[in-house]
Design a protein around this motif. Structure first.
Motif, PDB file in Angstrom:
ATOM      1  N   THR A  52       0.639  -1.180  -0.059  1.00 36.48           N
ATOM      2  CA  THR A  52      -0.020  -0.192   0.251  1.00 36.48           C
ATOM      3  C   THR A  52       1.013   1.178  -0.225  1.00 36.48           C
ATOM      4  O   THR A  52       0.410   2.640  -0.104  1.00 36.48           O
ATOM      5  N   GLY A  53       1.778   0.932   0.582  1.00 38.29           N
ATOM      6  CA  GLY A  53       3.276   2.450   0.660  1.00 38.29           C
ATOM      7  C   GLY A  53       2.907   2.911   1.953  1.00 38.29           C
ATOM      8  O   GLY A  53       3.149   4.005   1.819  1.00 38.29           O
ATOM      9  N   PHE A  54       2.070   1.871   2.754  1.00 41.62           N
ATOM     10  CA  PHE A  54       2.572   2.795   3.648  1.00 41.62           C
ATOM     11  C   PHE A  54       3.965   3.177   4.460  1.00 41.62           C
ATOM     12  O   PHE A  54       3.635   4.736   5.147  1.00 41.62           O
ATOM     13  N   TYR A  55       4.318   2.461   4.074  1.00 45.61           N
ATOM     14  CA  TYR A  55       5.862   3.329   5.374  1.00 45.61           C
ATOM     15  C   TYR A  55       6.915   3.968   3.920  1.00 45.61           C
ATOM     16  O   TYR A  55       7.905   4.570   4.222  1.00 45.61           O
ATOM     17  N   GLN A  56       6.865   3.839   2.658  1.00 41.03           N
ATOM     18  CA  GLN A  56       7.007   5.461   2.060  1.00 41.03           C
ATOM     19  C   GLN A  56       6.820   6.133   2.346  1.00 41.03           C
ATOM     20  O   GLN A  56       7.137   7.264   1.672  1.00 41.03           O
ATOM     21  N   GLU A  57       5.112   6.924   2.546  1.00 37.94           N
ATOM     22  CA  GLU A  57       4.577   8.115   2.390  1.00 37.94           C
ATOM     23  C   GLU A  57       4.341   8.667   4.013  1.00 37.94           C
ATOM     24  O   GLU A  57       3.049   8.090   4.052  1.00 37.94           O
ATOM     25  N   THR A  58       5.179   8.374   4.718  1.00 40.25           N
ATOM     26  CA  THR A  58       4.553   9.030   6.537  1.00 40.25           C
ATOM     27  C   THR A  58       4.448  10.254   6.535  1.00 40.25           C
ATOM     28  O   THR A  58       4.949  11.384   5.615  1.00 40.25           O
ATOM     29  N   GLY A  59       3.559  10.943   7.490  1.00 34.59           N
ATOM     30  CA  GLY A  59       3.432  11.896   8.293  1.00 34.59           C
ATOM     31  C   GLY A  59       3.682  12.762   9.503  1.00 34.59           C
ATOM     32  O   GLY A  59       4.735  12.332   9.720  1.00 34.59           O
ATOM     33  N   ILE A  60       3.154  13.807   9.995  1.00 33.90           N
ATOM     34  CA  ILE A  60       3.414  14.473  10.687  1.00 33.90           C
ATOM     35  C   ILE A  60       2.329  14.319  12.089  1.00 33.90           C
ATOM     36  O   ILE A  60       1.322  14.411  11.116  1.00 33.90           O
ATOM     37  N   ARG A  61       2.842  14.350  12.863  1.00 37.39           N
ATOM     38  CA  ARG A  61       1.989  13.620  13.960  1.00 37.39           C
ATOM     39  C   ARG A  61       1.150  14.832  14.407  1.00 37.39           C
ATOM     40  O   ARG A  61       2.490  16.042  15.081  1.00 37.39           O
TER      41      ARG A  61
END
Length: 674
Positions: A655-664
């Motif tokens: 799914t690409g979950f680990y490739q595009e991370t966000g800011i908490r």
């Protein structure tokens, strides 16, 4: 799910900036991001504001260190005194607290030294006699573990000094001897060099004891052992009294200073001019009313603008997860990485539903499920009492809030374990089957699953028929097919989700990759199905079979995706994803292996139980219990890690979950709420 965000821009008069910031801080909903604008000052404050910040930081550090010294960081806060009294009140507590801490450090250091060297020094003092006060003779103490080391020291000294030395020793304990070399003061350095050649070093006592005669050190150690524990208790009592007297007021001042420094940090992120400032940030949709109420008193001196955050370009947009009360208990399991990028998806609900389901499928034992149930209820009761749980093996401590979430996760895991245990008929292996509570009904198994059990094999009767007999050899293929079907669903789901997200964000290379992988996986799955896992490749040429046509179409889509994504590595990746589908058979392999081991443990205890009239059953229960505990501890890590791996790796990676991370999401809020 990811809570929708509103982007906020606030503009106001510079003279009101601190008051506006204080109002926003009390609201505690705005996530501030740095703003740069041409013609405006940005970055750290300057001038008098910077001086005020340094003073506040100095007092904050002093108050925090004092609360730490008094172990009063979590005391109930008193009403905040007047600002002019803050510095004096801090010093009233800090000065005696620092003195008590220094005294405590000194006492503990002396006690540690006495406990470490007391027996050795006593032995050395007896060996030295009165020579430790001689000005002409130098004493060099050392320790040895083996008699050969003492002999090596004597040989080295004799080679260096001839007969101009004496050596004496005394056994301290079974593993250590204390020894002293006596030489003329002029030969001290040569004696030390000789000991060095024998790989022995001079024993040097720490601190003030180094230059004291051994007899005086022994007397000092006796005094320390006799008086220091009481002195240490007195220091700790004085610290508790000081914490009780000053802790609540000091904590209130500490929080006020932390809020003031926080306001200065927030102001440093604004774009500032001579007469005005501009602030930028994000606020969750459901907290916009709180933001408006905070800014309502400043209608005449400030204005703000809201618009929806751009979900297609989520860089810089903070992420707040908003899930049901059940799902949010599992959010911590994904906190090993940054949150998902804004505008993508939150997999917390996938973990919340499928991790405990997979775990229960693997364990599938009523007895072990009850053990997890007891552990979860104990943890939840401890959390309700507000108690933390230290885990020494991992070096962490679970606070009550985290312990509540962990307890809820364990409770769910135990529920699924018991449910699957009822279906498999397992209670610490086959205990209830031996007691004829559960039994295998071949006719029922054939009607439900179409599995014919071996003829001629007798199955004992009982009260409750087993609906999922996973340990029977005839049932193995059925379980494997179920696990592979789950793998097919998860892998197609993950790539379909990636296709949907990449299309939404117009990442066309990744979109074609996802579409191609979907087509390729469908082709591989149908190839295995039509050819019966490679047993009948001739069936692949039967173009009258619609499944063959769909298979070919899937491979054509894969080729199209390969060219659209311009990624030749997809040829390798498609095989890897086929392997990921097979990885779901871990649910079968780990679970059945654990069940067979549990049956073995029960069989061992059961066989012992029939050997002697009274002792046999007791011995059988004890041995069976010991074997069960050993096997459970041995296999529990796999029970937990395999379901996590299937969700974290096989499902989330595509799914690409680990490739595009966000800011908490980290709202600007008072220190007392953090």
């Amino acid at each position: 799910m990811i809570n929708p965000m509103q982007q906020v821009v606030v503009a106001g008069r510079q003279s009101d900036s601190r008051a506006i910031m204080q109002a926003l801080q009390q609201a505690g909903v705005l996530h501030i991001v740095p703003l740069e604008a041409q013609g405006f000052q940005t970055g750290p404050l300057s001038g008098q504001a910077a001086e005020d910040r340094r003073d506040a930081e100095r007092l904050l550090a002093r108050s925090e260190s004092t609360l730490g010294e008094l172990d009063a960081a979590r005391v109930t806060r008193a009403p905040l005194p007047a600002e002019g009294e803050w510095s004096a009140l801090i010093e009233q507590a800090a000065t005696p607290a620092s003195a008590l801490t220094d005294r405590e450090t000194e006492l503990r250091a002396d006690l540690d030294t006495q406990r470490s060297y007391g027996d050795v020094v006593a032995a050395l003092a007896r060996v030295a006699g009165s020579l430790d006060r001689s000005r002409r003779v130098a004493l060099i103490p050392f320790t040895a573990q083996e008699a050969s080391e003492l002999q090596a020291a004597q040989d080295a000294l004799k080679a260096e000094l001839g007969d101009r030395f004496a050596i004496g020793s005394e056994r301290v304990n079974d593993r250590l001897s204390a020894a002293i070399v006596a030489v003329l003061s002029a030969d001290r350095d040569r004696a030390r060099a000789a000991l060095g050649k024998a790989r022995l070093g001079e024993l040097r006592l720490p601190g003030r004891f180094e230059r004291m005669p051994l007899g005086d050190v022994q007397a000092a150690f006796a005094d320390i052992a006799r008086n220091h524990p009481q002195a240490l208790d007195k220091v700790e009592a004085d610290k508790r009294a000081l914490a009780q007297q000053h802790g609540p007021t000091l904590a209130a001042i500490r929080d006020a200073l932390a809020d003031r420094v926080g306001i200065d940090d927030a102001r440093a992120q604004t774009a500032r001019g001579k007469y005005g400032f501009v602030l930028q940030g994000f606020v969750p949709d459901d907290r916009v009313p709180d933001l408006k109420r905070a800014l309502d008193p400043f209608k005449q001196s400030a204005m703000f603008e809201l618009h929806a955050a751009d979900a297609h370009h989520g860089d810089g947009v903070p992420v707040q997860l908003k899930n049901s009360s059940y799902t949010e208990n599992f959010e911590f399991m994904l906190n090993i990485s940054d949150p998902p990028k804004y505008g993508t998806f939150d997999p917390s609900w996938v973990v919340a539903w499928f991790f405990p389901l997979f775990f229960g499928f693997i364990v599938a034992d009523i007895g072990f499920g009850l053990l997890f149930l007891l552990a979860s209820l104990w943890g939840l009761a401890r959390a309700r009492r507000g108690e933390s749980l230290p885990i020494g093996l991992l070096g962490i401590t679970l606070d009550p809030a985290t312990l509540k979430r962990v307890g809820t996760v364990l409770l769910t895991m135990s529920g699924w374990s018991i449910l699957w245990g009822i279906l498999t008929g397992e209670f610490f292996g086959n205990v209830l089957e031996k007691l004829h509570v559960f039994y295998v009904n071949p006719e029922l198994i054939q009607n439900i699953w179409g599995v014919r059990l071996a003829e001629g094999e007798e199955h004992a009767g009982g009260l409750i028929p087993i609906l999922f007999p996973r340990v029977l050899p005839e049932f193995s293929n059925t379980i494997m097919l179920i696990c592979i079907a789950v793998g097919v669903i998860f892998m197609l789901w993950s790539w379909a989700l990636k296709a949907q997200l990449t299309w939404k964000h117009k990442h066309m290379h990744h979109f074609w990759e996802a579409v191609g992988m979907l087509g390729g996986l469908i082709g591989l799955i149908l190839l295995a199905y039509v050819s019966r896992a490679g047993q009948d490749f001739g069936a692949l040429s039967n173009f009258g079979n619609p499944l063959v046509l769909v298979m070919l179409l899937g491979f054509l889509v894969f080729v199209g995706g390969l060219f659209g994504a311009r990624n030749p590595l997809m040829l390798i990746e498609i095989l890897s994803n086929g392997g990921n589908i097979i990885s779901f058979t871990r649910l079968f392999a780990v679970g059945v292996a654990a069940a067979i081991l549990a049956n073995l443990a029960t069989d061992v205890g059961w066989s012992l139980g029939g050997t002697l009239p009274v002792i046999g059953p007791i011995l059988g229960i004890l041995v069976g219990l010991i074997v069960h505990v050993f096997l459970f501890v041995l296999t529990i890590l796999g029970h937990v890690m395999q379901p996590i791996r299937l969700v974290w790796v096989e499902y989330l990676n595509p799914t690409g979950f680990y490739q595009e991370t966000g800011i908490r999401y980290a709202p600007f809020a008072p220190a007392a709420r953090k």
